[in-house]
Enzyme design. Structure first.
Site, mmCIF file in Angstrom:
data_model
loop_
_atom_site.group_PDB
_atom_site.id
_atom_site.type_symbol
_atom_site.label_atom_id
_atom_site.label_comp_id
_atom_site.label_asym_id
_atom_site.label_seq_id
_atom_site.Cartn_x
_atom_site.Cartn_y
_atom_site.Cartn_z
ATOM 1 N N CYS A 85 0.863 -1.184 0.000
ATOM 2 C CA CYS A 85 0.000 0.000 0.000
ATOM 3 C C CYS A 85 0.897 1.230 0.000
ATOM 4 C CB CYS A 85 -0.908 -0.013 1.225
ATOM 5 S SG CYS A 85 -2.030 1.393 1.318
ATOM 6 N N HIS A 126 -9.207 -3.851 -1.901
ATOM 7 C CA HIS A 126 -8.218 -3.136 -1.087
ATOM 8 C C HIS A 126 -8.706 -1.718 -0.783
ATOM 9 C CE1 HIS A 126 -3.986 -2.186 0.163
ATOM 10 N NE2 HIS A 126 -4.397 -0.967 -0.153
ATOM 11 N N GLU A 127 -9.193 -1.027 -1.809
ATOM 12 C CA GLU A 127 -9.619 0.363 -1.616
ATOM 13 C C GLU A 127 -10.905 0.449 -0.803
ATOM 14 O OE1 GLU A 127 -7.277 2.247 -2.113
ATOM 15 O OE2 GLU A 127 -6.162 0.960 -3.472
ATOM 16 N N HIS A 130 -10.074 0.320 2.746
ATOM 17 C CA HIS A 130 -9.678 1.651 3.231
ATOM 18 C C HIS A 130 -10.903 2.458 3.663
ATOM 19 C CE1 HIS A 130 -5.369 2.252 2.891
ATOM 20 N NE2 HIS A 130 -5.346 1.681 1.685
#
Length: 136
Positions: A85, A126-127, A130
Site C-alpha cells: 500500500c 483493497h480500496e 480503506h
C-alpha cells in the site's frame, strides 16, 4: 489536484463517511493523484489523501475510474495474497475474493453495477477496505 499521501494509521483506521455528488472534486483529486503515482500505485481511497469520504479511484489498465460509496454486493472464490500500500511500508497477507460484484455512484450520481475478477477485483477490495478503516 495532486494531493500528498497520508501515512497516519489513526487517519487510515477511521471508517469513512458516505459521499455525495458535491464531493466529486475529491474524486478528481484522487484520479489526479493516482496518475501522479501510476508507477507504484493502482488504487487510492480518499482517506489516503486525508479525506474521510467513501470515494475510491482505481486503475484498470488504460482507464482510471472513480467511485462514490462503493459497496461489494457479491463475492466468490476466496484466496490469500500479499499486498502493499502506498500508505504503508512493506507487504502484508490478506484475504481477497477472485470475483466480486459491486455498486457505486458515478460522476453523474447514477448507480452503476460492475462485476470484476482477478487483479481488478483485488484492487477494488483493497480500496473499499480503506473506506471501512481496514488497513492490510
Amino acid at each position: 489536484m495532486i494531493k500528498p499521501i497520508c501515512k497516519d494509521p489513526q487517519v487510515l483506521s477511521q471508517p469513512s463517511q458516505p459521499a455525495n455528488l458535491q464531493d466529486w472534486p475529491i474524486a478528481q483529486d484522487l484520479l489526479d493523484t493516482l496518475v501522479a503515482h501510476q508507477k507504484e500505485c493502482v488504487g487510492l481511497a480518499a482517506n489516503m489523501i486525508g479525506i474521510n469520504k467513501q470515494i475510491i479511484a482505481i486503475s484498470l489498465g488504460p482507464i482510471n475510474i472513480a467511485m462514490l460509496n462503493p459497496q461489494i454486493t457479491a463475492k466468490e472464490y476466496p484466496y490469500q495474497t500479499q499486498e502493499g500500500c502506498l500508505s504503508l511500508i512493506g507487504q502484508r497477507t490478506t484475504r481477497r475474493y477472485q470475483e466480486i460484484t459491486l455498486v457505486y455512484l458515478d460522476q453523474t450520481g447514477h448507480q452503476q453495477k460492475l462485476s470484476l475478477h482477478g487483479w481488478a477485483a483485488q484492487i477494488v477490495q483493497h480500496e473499499i477496505d480503506h473506506c471501512h478503516g481496514i488497513i492490510i
